[in-house]
Write a protein that holds these residues in place. Sequence first.
Motif, PDB file in Angstrom:
ATOM      1  N   PHE A 152     100.200  95.158  27.947  1.00 35.98           N
ATOM      2  CA  PHE A 152      99.366  94.060  28.598  1.00 35.98           C
ATOM      3  C   PHE A 152      99.522  93.643  30.139  1.00 35.98           C
ATOM      4  CE2 PHE A 152      98.168  93.873  24.235  1.00 35.98           C
ATOM      5  CZ  PHE A 152      96.735  94.538  23.875  1.00 35.98           C
ATOM      6  N   HIS A 153      98.687  94.344  31.261  1.00 35.28           N
ATOM      7  CA  HIS A 153      99.048  93.800  32.085  1.00 35.28           C
ATOM      8  C   HIS A 153      98.232  92.126  32.442  1.00 35.28           C
ATOM      9  CE1 HIS A 153      99.194  97.701  34.141  1.00 35.28           C
ATOM     10  NE2 HIS A 153     100.199  97.539  32.834  1.00 35.28           N
ATOM     11  N   THR A 154      99.421  91.081  31.661  1.00 36.27           N
ATOM     12  CA  THR A 154      99.033  89.785  32.198  1.00 36.27           C
ATOM     13  C   THR A 154      99.443  89.575  32.938  1.00 36.27           C
ATOM     14  OG1 THR A 154     100.762  89.469  30.471  1.00 36.27           O
ATOM     15  CG2 THR A 154      98.498  90.232  29.126  1.00 36.27           C
ATOM     16  N   LEU A 155      98.800  87.952  33.649  1.00 38.13           N
ATOM     17  CA  LEU A 155      98.953  87.376  35.145  1.00 38.13           C
ATOM     18  C   LEU A 155      99.580  85.805  34.409  1.00 38.13           C
ATOM     19  CD1 LEU A 155      96.634  88.749  37.107  1.00 38.13           C
ATOM     20  CD2 LEU A 155      99.134  89.283  37.230  1.00 38.13           C
ATOM     21  N   GLU A 156      99.756  85.139  34.526  1.00 39.16           N
ATOM     22  CA  GLU A 156     100.607  83.990  34.271  1.00 39.16           C
ATOM     23  C   GLU A 156     100.814  82.884  35.454  1.00 39.16           C
ATOM     24  OE1 GLU A 156     104.101  80.923  31.893  1.00 39.16           O
ATOM     25  OE2 GLU A 156     104.482  83.219  32.143  1.00 39.16           O
ATOM     26  N   LEU A 157      99.788  81.595  35.284  1.00 44.92           N
ATOM     27  CA  LEU A 157      99.325  80.873  35.670  1.00 44.92           C
ATOM     28  C   LEU A 157     100.884  80.195  35.978  1.00 44.92           C
ATOM     29  CD1 LEU A 157      97.149  79.809  38.652  1.00 44.92           C
ATOM     30  CD2 LEU A 157      96.971  78.489  35.957  1.00 44.92           C
ATOM     31  N   ARG A 158     100.733  79.939  37.141  1.00 42.99           N
ATOM     32  CA  ARG A 158     101.676  78.924  37.771  1.00 42.99           C
ATOM     33  C   ARG A 158     101.057  78.586  38.851  1.00 42.99           C
ATOM     34  NH1 ARG A 158     106.619  79.123  34.422  1.00 42.99           N
ATOM     35  NH2 ARG A 158     106.702  81.817  34.368  1.00 42.99           N
ATOM     36  N   MET A 159     101.500  76.863  38.892  1.00 47.59           N
ATOM     37  CA  MET A 159     101.304  75.168  39.241  1.00 47.59           C
ATOM     38  C   MET A 159     101.610  74.506  39.836  1.00 47.59           C
ATOM     39  SD  MET A 159      98.760  72.328  37.802  1.00 47.59           S
ATOM     40  CE  MET A 159      97.568  73.671  37.385  1.00 47.59           C
ATOM     41  N   SER A 160     101.898  74.206  40.917  1.00 44.52           N
ATOM     42  CA  SER A 160     103.531  72.961  41.280  1.00 44.52           C
ATOM     43  C   SER A 160     102.357  71.710  41.811  1.00 44.52           C
ATOM     44  CB  SER A 160     102.902  74.294  43.008  1.00 44.52           C
ATOM     45  OG  SER A 160     104.218  75.287  42.894  1.00 44.52           O
ATOM     46  N   LEU A 161     102.870  70.879  41.877  1.00 41.96           N
ATOM     47  CA  LEU A 161     102.386  69.317  41.634  1.00 41.96           C
ATOM     48  C   LEU A 161     103.543  69.191  42.908  1.00 41.96           C
ATOM     49  CD1 LEU A 161     102.221  68.514  38.583  1.00 41.96           C
ATOM     50  CD2 LEU A 161     100.763  69.365  39.478  1.00 41.96           C
ATOM     51  N   ASP A 162     102.781  68.162  43.550  1.00 41.19           N
ATOM     52  CA  ASP A 162     103.126  67.323  44.690  1.00 41.19           C
ATOM     53  C   ASP A 162     103.661  65.798  44.118  1.00 41.19           C
ATOM     54  OD1 ASP A 162     100.572  65.340  44.293  1.00 41.19           O
ATOM     55  OD2 ASP A 162      99.717  65.825  46.023  1.00 41.19           O
ATOM     56  N   GLU A 163     104.713  64.967  45.304  1.00 42.64           N
ATOM     57  CA  GLU A 163     104.635  64.114  44.597  1.00 42.64           C
ATOM     58  C   GLU A 163     103.891  62.812  43.697  1.00 42.64           C
ATOM     59  OE1 GLU A 163     103.261  63.761  48.726  1.00 42.64           O
ATOM     60  OE2 GLU A 163     105.662  64.966  47.545  1.00 42.64           O
ATOM     61  N   ASN A 164     102.759  63.394  44.194  1.00 41.63           N
ATOM     62  CA  ASN A 164     101.776  62.089  43.527  1.00 41.63           C
ATOM     63  C   ASN A 164     101.379  62.620  42.249  1.00 41.63           C
ATOM     64  OD1 ASN A 164     102.031  60.117  45.521  1.00 41.63           O
ATOM     65  ND2 ASN A 164     101.055  61.477  47.101  1.00 41.63           N
ATOM     66  N   GLY A 165     102.020  63.930  42.005  1.00 41.17           N
ATOM     67  CA  GLY A 165     101.383  64.531  40.339  1.00 41.17           C
ATOM     68  C   GLY A 165     100.314  65.525  41.001  1.00 41.17           C
ATOM     69  N   ASN A 166      99.108  65.411  41.895  1.00 39.56           N
ATOM     70  CA  ASN A 166      98.240  66.333  41.621  1.00 39.56           C
ATOM     71  C   ASN A 166      99.088  68.162  42.484  1.00 39.56           C
ATOM     72  OD1 ASN A 166      96.088  64.029  41.822  1.00 39.56           O
ATOM     73  ND2 ASN A 166      97.104  63.265  43.664  1.00 39.56           N
ATOM     74  N   ILE A 167      98.241  68.463  42.004  1.00 35.29           N
ATOM     75  CA  ILE A 167      98.250  70.177  42.167  1.00 35.29           C
ATOM     76  C   ILE A 167      97.817  70.246  44.280  1.00 35.29           C
ATOM     77  CG2 ILE A 167      96.631  72.643  42.712  1.00 35.29           C
ATOM     78  CD1 ILE A 167      95.419  71.763  40.047  1.00 35.29           C
ATOM     79  N   LYS A 168      99.270  71.102  44.351  1.00 29.67           N
ATOM     80  CA  LYS A 168      99.415  71.642  45.055  1.00 29.67           C
ATOM     81  C   LYS A 168      99.466  73.231  46.115  1.00 29.67           C
ATOM     82  CE  LYS A 168     103.739  71.835  46.871  1.00 29.67           C
ATOM     83  NZ  LYS A 168     105.396  70.944  46.582  1.00 29.67           N
ATOM     84  N   SER A 169      99.168  73.339  44.258  1.00 26.35           N
ATOM     85  CA  SER A 169      98.961  75.074  44.707  1.00 26.35           C
ATOM     86  C   SER A 169      99.070  75.674  43.215  1.00 26.35           C
ATOM     87  CB  SER A 169      99.682  75.800  45.435  1.00 26.35           C
ATOM     88  OG  SER A 169     101.229  75.657  45.144  1.00 26.35           O
TER      89      SER A 169
END
Length: 640
Positions: free
Chosen positions: A377-394
Amino acid sequence: MRTFLTSLTTGIEAKFIKSSELEILRVLEQIRAVTKYKNRYYLNDGFVCGKLDISSNGTGFLYPYDSKFKQDLMIENRDLGGAHFGDIVLAKLTKFKKPRQKAAVVAVLLMANETSVVYTKKIGSVIMGVTIPNSITIALKASQKSLKELPLDTVLKINNLDNDIVEVLGVLSDANVDQKISMALYNKREIFPKIAINEAISFGNEVDKSMYPDRIDLTHLPFCTIDPVDAKDFDDAIYFDKNTNEIYIAIADVSEYVSPYSGIDKEARFRGFSIYFPHIAVPMLPRELSENICSLKPNCDRLAFAFKICLNSNLEAIKEELISCIIHSKRRFNYDEVDSLINGEFECQNEIKEWITPLFNITQKLKEKRLKNGFDFHTLELRMSLDENGNIKSTKFESSTPSHSLIEECMLLANKAAAKRVNKGIFRNHEPADFNKINALLDDLNLLGISVKPTSDLVSMIAQIQAKANELNIREDVDKLIIKAQKRAEYASVSRGHFGLGFELYSHFTSPIRRYSDLILHRILKAQDDAKLTNYLMLGIDELCANLNVLEREADKVAWDFMDRKFARFAAKNIDKIFKCYIYENSNQTIARLDDEIKGARIFLDNFTCDLLTPVMVKIIEVDIPTAKILGKVVEILDV
């Protein structure tokens, strides 16, 4: 629990009732809900057992375990009897009124959680608690004076027995409360009991080889670890002797440090699995073990439980030797470095470079051979980066690379070799897909332009589907649909095979730092020459496997819930903005997935239906932070 309660509808013999079920039976006897007849126990007429759901307006719905009920039973709020969402309850049928049967809760047989999470809200002049995530309003066991001293939207953990406040978690406006909410929803904890910490510290930081004269010394071999760049614990290390065609898969010997029923073991059993957030991991074992003495860190002597697997020219395992040993990892690689090394773009010490590429070539042949009976299976895993305030950066999707494949095939070899040595113990089973789900999948695929005739040979049929998905350049999306149509892999004490991998026998051996199942398997393997110890370790193994299946699902849900909360905070800052998405689900509720600069968020669409994977432009119209739910409206359907 469900099996026991279901069996009461047709009768269960006393000898088949487990010790863990006797307490429930006594409760049922006390309230005269069961009758014993000819040494069999039966649930009396008028009573029904099942799992409770509660809507946001406080109405309960009981999903009976008795198959004669074709519909859920309604339970008025006044008849809930203090039961909570997810509880397993005994209910008594009330007078039947069309259009549906009603019932009243008589007893809570098993609480889903000892605690709930609420946030404070002012209703009229009174401060109430509103449950997360199902928005039920409840009275809190605290004075209004003390509640009014808290800011509105204060997040609290409460005791489900009396609604007493157990802990103040924070306030909804603070993004740093998200992890606490996600953990508390599933009764997870980050802090270890003092006894577990003290036991972990007692093992120190270093391994003295002289203390283990019975272990095989492999510290001269150039082992290495290959993990994500941000990994803190290293379960496995590998080495390949290209002269003898022997692959060494060395696994951290956690069982040397964690004894059954010790303080650490009790906590590890409670947790079951490590939980991984984008910014931090909550480990199954104290960090003094998971990131120190158990971790196969570079340039350190470490205890390992290893398979030495010798392959013949046809890549068949002709010898699988399991050894207790000491290793000394010579290098800690991340995946990117090994990918570059395989491509000849990265330099490292020659003794490792000399065997990495030959091993990669062998693992690719092993994979090709494996896929004749299993799936890729060609699955893509979602990676999330957070900023110093705990919000989504990318956010970004990561796909499997050559280095991932190399490690995966080595781990599969070890897991399969371990399973061969056990008659009864702990196996990782994956049963074939249900044909009803496969037929529904084929209907969905037909709308995507993939037409395949149904056949009993699922391996061949799925291979055809994947080939056509490759032609349409939608392989990753189609693989997700195929995975959703299959059953979930689970733990059990007896082997039923692994359909997805195409293995007759399979278990989990390679990650005892982060999975309790692997730790149990290590103990069973070590005790094979001791019948008395083996019997001791096998006590309650079926119940343990069932519990691990629950804990595994919960660990996944905690991580998903956390990411949903971060997506909700992002969406709340982008109300009325329009984003590119695609239709992810269209069965009971149409759901779009964000596919713009930020990817992966689920957006719920009302009064809209469309084919799966259709690209759409969606306006965010409403966000509910407590439930982490994003509502949107399609403003444009894009051309494919």
